[in-house]
Design an enzyme around this catalytic site. Sequence first.
Site, PDB file in Angstrom:
ATOM      1  N   LYS A 167       0.834  -1.215   0.000  1.00 40.17           N
ATOM      2  CA  LYS A 167       0.000   0.000   0.000  1.00 40.17           C
ATOM      3  C   LYS A 167       0.863   1.257   0.000  1.00 40.17           C
ATOM      4  CE  LYS A 167      -1.812   1.829   3.978  1.00 40.17           C
ATOM      5  NZ  LYS A 167      -1.683   3.278   4.161  1.00 40.17           N
ATOM      6  N   ASN A 168       1.813   1.320   0.928  1.00 37.78           N
ATOM      7  CA  ASN A 168       2.535   2.585   1.102  1.00 37.78           C
ATOM      8  C   ASN A 168       3.540   2.878  -0.013  1.00 37.78           C
ATOM      9  OD1 ASN A 168       0.977   3.228   3.265  1.00 37.78           O
ATOM     10  ND2 ASN A 168       2.457   2.546   4.812  1.00 37.78           N
TER      11      ASN A 168
ATOM     12  N   ARG B 138      -9.027  -0.077   3.735  1.00 39.51           N
ATOM     13  CA  ARG B 138      -8.112   0.889   3.105  1.00 39.51           C
ATOM     14  C   ARG B 138      -6.750   0.255   2.840  1.00 39.51           C
ATOM     15  NH1 ARG B 138      -6.982   5.385   6.573  1.00 39.51           N
ATOM     16  NH2 ARG B 138      -5.317   5.404   5.058  1.00 39.51           N
TER      17      ARG B 138
ATOM     18  N   ARG C  66       0.076  14.676  12.706  1.00 38.42           N
ATOM     19  CA  ARG C  66       0.460  14.458  11.309  1.00 38.42           C
ATOM     20  C   ARG C  66       0.674  15.761  10.510  1.00 38.42           C
ATOM     21  NH1 ARG C  66      -2.177   9.056   8.931  1.00 38.42           N
ATOM     22  NH2 ARG C  66      -0.072   8.902   8.124  1.00 38.42           N
TER      23      ARG C  66
ATOM     24  N   CYS D 179      -5.483   8.211   8.745  1.00 42.99           N
ATOM     25  CA  CYS D 179      -5.827   7.713  10.086  1.00 42.99           C
ATOM     26  C   CYS D 179      -5.517   8.761  11.152  1.00 42.99           C
ATOM     27  CB  CYS D 179      -5.022   6.454  10.395  1.00 42.99           C
ATOM     28  SG  CYS D 179      -5.509   5.026   9.429  1.00 42.99           S
TER      29      CYS D 179
ATOM     30  N   ASP E  48       3.638   0.510  12.281  1.00 42.94           N
ATOM     31  CA  ASP E  48       2.411  -0.046  11.691  1.00 42.94           C
ATOM     32  C   ASP E  48       2.142  -1.486  12.127  1.00 42.94           C
ATOM     33  OD1 ASP E  48       2.310   2.382  10.446  1.00 42.94           O
ATOM     34  OD2 ASP E  48       2.940   1.656   8.483  1.00 42.94           O
TER      35      ASP E  48
HETATM   36  C1  EPZ Z   1       4.065   6.843   6.505  1.00 45.31           C
HETATM   37  O1  EPZ Z   1       3.358   7.966   7.023  1.00 45.31           O
HETATM   38  C2  EPZ Z   1       3.050   5.745   6.349  1.00 45.31           C
HETATM   39  N1  EPZ Z   1       1.992   6.217   5.476  1.00 45.31           N
HETATM   40  C3  EPZ Z   1       2.484   5.374   7.716  1.00 45.31           C
HETATM   41  O2  EPZ Z   1       1.656   4.251   7.526  1.00 45.31           O
HETATM   42  C4  EPZ Z   1       3.605   4.990   8.673  1.00 45.31           C
HETATM   43  O3  EPZ Z   1       3.077   4.800   9.969  1.00 45.31           O
HETATM   44  C5  EPZ Z   1       4.657   6.107   8.730  1.00 45.31           C
HETATM   45  O4  EPZ Z   1       5.111   6.427   7.378  1.00 45.31           O
HETATM   46  C6  EPZ Z   1       5.874   5.742   9.557  1.00 45.31           C
HETATM   47  O5  EPZ Z   1       6.449   4.566   9.064  1.00 45.31           O
HETATM   48  C7  EPZ Z   1       2.170   6.224   4.161  1.00 45.31           C
HETATM   49  O6  EPZ Z   1       3.208   5.818   3.646  1.00 45.31           O
HETATM   50  C8  EPZ Z   1       1.059   6.717   3.319  1.00 45.31           C
HETATM   51  P1  EPZ Z   1       6.218  10.151   8.527  1.00 45.31           P
HETATM   52  P2  EPZ Z   1       3.980   9.420   6.962  1.00 45.31           P
HETATM   53  O7  EPZ Z   1       6.202  11.413   7.752  1.00 45.31           O
HETATM   54  O8  EPZ Z   1       4.835   9.533   5.775  1.00 45.31           O
HETATM   55  C9  EPZ Z   1       6.393  13.559  11.934  1.00 45.31           C
HETATM   56  C10 EPZ Z   1      -0.257   2.905   7.853  1.00 45.31           C
HETATM   57  O9  EPZ Z   1      -0.845   2.409   8.842  1.00 45.31           O
HETATM   58  N2  EPZ Z   1       6.327  14.532  10.824  1.00 45.31           N
HETATM   59  O10 EPZ Z   1       7.365   9.235   8.396  1.00 45.31           O
HETATM   60  O11 EPZ Z   1       2.870  10.379   7.127  1.00 45.31           O
HETATM   61  C11 EPZ Z   1       5.068  12.805  12.091  1.00 45.31           C
HETATM   62  O12 EPZ Z   1       4.135  13.554  12.842  1.00 45.31           O
HETATM   63  C12 EPZ Z   1       0.277   4.317   7.880  1.00 45.31           C
HETATM   64  O13 EPZ Z   1      -0.098   2.321   6.763  1.00 45.31           O
HETATM   65  C13 EPZ Z   1       6.427  15.886  11.105  1.00 45.31           C
HETATM   66  O14 EPZ Z   1       6.550  16.306  12.278  1.00 45.31           O
HETATM   67  O15 EPZ Z   1       4.869   9.370   8.271  1.00 45.31           O
HETATM   68  C14 EPZ Z   1       5.528  11.523  12.753  1.00 45.31           C
HETATM   69  O16 EPZ Z   1       5.633  11.720  14.130  1.00 45.31           O
HETATM   70  C15 EPZ Z   1      -0.165   5.123   9.025  1.00 45.31           C
HETATM   71  N3  EPZ Z   1       6.361  16.786  10.058  1.00 45.31           N
HETATM   72  C16 EPZ Z   1       6.925  11.292  12.166  1.00 45.31           C
HETATM   73  O17 EPZ Z   1       7.328  12.556  11.623  1.00 45.31           O
HETATM   74  C17 EPZ Z   1       6.216  16.366   8.769  1.00 45.31           C
HETATM   75  O18 EPZ Z   1       6.171  17.222   7.891  1.00 45.31           O
HETATM   76  C18 EPZ Z   1       7.012  10.259  11.045  1.00 45.31           C
HETATM   77  O19 EPZ Z   1       6.044  10.553  10.057  1.00 45.31           O
HETATM   78  C19 EPZ Z   1       6.137  14.991   8.503  1.00 45.31           C
HETATM   79  C20 EPZ Z   1       6.190  14.089   9.552  1.00 45.31           C
END
Ligand code: EPZ
Length: 417
Positions: free
Chosen positions: A22-23, A396, A121, A116, A304
């Site tokens: 998915k991701n 999803r 986020r 989610c 995840d």
């Molecule tokens: C991806 O989310 C995945 N989603 C998530 O999978 C997964 O949990 C996550 O990576 C971590 O592995 C998709 O790929 C669509 P991040 P993403 O940016 O990219 C902070 C699932 O269940 N952050 O790596 O949104 C954020 O708040 C989903 O399949 C900022 O502060 O995650 C978090 O604490 C849910 N500012 C951390 O970084 C930003 O601009 C990591 O988030 C971006 C992120």
Amino acid sequence: MKIMEIEGGKDLTGTIRISGAKNATVALIPAAILTDEEVTICNVPEITDTDSLCDILKELNVDYKRASESIVINPEKMKNVEIGEIFSKKLRASYYFMGALLGKYKKVVMYFPGGCSIGARPIDLHLKGFEALGAKVTSEGNKYTVEAEELKGANIYLDIASVGATINIMLAAVRAKGKTIIDNAAKEPEIVNVATFLNNMGAKISGAGTSTIKIQGVDHLGKCFHEVIPDRIEAGTYVIIGSLCGNPLKIDNIIPEHIDALLSKLEEAGVSLEVGADYVIVQKQEKYRSTSIKTAVYPGFATDLQQPFTVLQTQMTGKSKTTETIWENRFMHVPYLKDLGADIMVKNQTATIAGPTKLKGCEVVATDLRAGAAMVAAGLKAEGKTTITSVEHILRGYEQIVEKLTNVGAKITIKEI
Ligand code: EPZ
């Protein structure tokens, strides 16, 4: 409204074949619009997040054809129009259209993404990256306009190794002038898959999968054929289900090293595993040792998989702990696991699970995608009937979950009520 019903306590025997990730898919579909030529992506999972991205392609007047497990995308007649709030909000990954449209047209108008509710986020790192490439970001409420006269390569250090920001900056930088370096980049396998796709289209990206990614901008990206990697989170979820109910259960078509952290934790707990080149066979055991986990960026223990793993921790002898370090709000499954009979206490970002406890079916809610996967795992282990509401969250991200589990002996159905 859809509900899922599970008659639990059954052994699961046979093979579950894992679908495309998915991701990775949710980034590959937006990435495909960076060319004007036809792109074919195979091993695409049939999940509702894929449908939601196709709705955005339609809005942008991009031709696409879906067949079993593949999608052919042709952006020749594409129009760079505003992506409405209803589309942006459907899923988190709508934000990949920001980087892709900015890269291609130097302008994008869209709304804050959905997804989610597992934390605040924010997308500040994505926007800072675009700004470093020369774009101007303005916002009015939830609506964002990102535009640039010209995108110029830059050195970008990410304060957090964010998956989304790494991919989004890559999407914009492939069409920028000159060289971009992303430092403290995320290293998840999905990022490597997207970089390979872009390179197949003619991009010049090196270092994906390490914490420094270098991108030499190019003027043109062309057609290509690409395959989505297997979904490591779907694989991990079924391996955990196998540890609870497998007698034995084979999880096939996977890249085992992508779930190394999970496999070593399962071994520590005493799960019987046979790991092959592209499969894992799991045999459930009577007793498990208590095992603690702490989520981390790849190759650490995947956030995840934390929620499904908690279900296995309820079957371990003694006290196990789960510490969540990525998302602030990823314990929403805990009250429902307690309703099913688990003994769990959450303090700050750590859950302490005392086991083993017998699980007994009841009514629960899939509050988010992986919380939903945890409810399915718990329902399969529990005696009696478990009814899960808000099943949309599960659909999803898990292709044909009912069919896959039914084929190995589960009693599981989805009903429209
Ligand atoms: C991806 O989310 C995945 N989603 C998530 O999978 C997964 O949990 C996550 O990576 C971590 O592995 C998709 O790929 C669509 P991040 P993403 O940016 O990219 C902070 C699932 O269940 N952050 O790596 O949104 C954020 O708040 C989903 O399949 C900022 O502060 O995650 C978090 O604490 C849910 N500012 C951390 O970084 C930003 O601009 C990591 O988030 C971006 C992120």
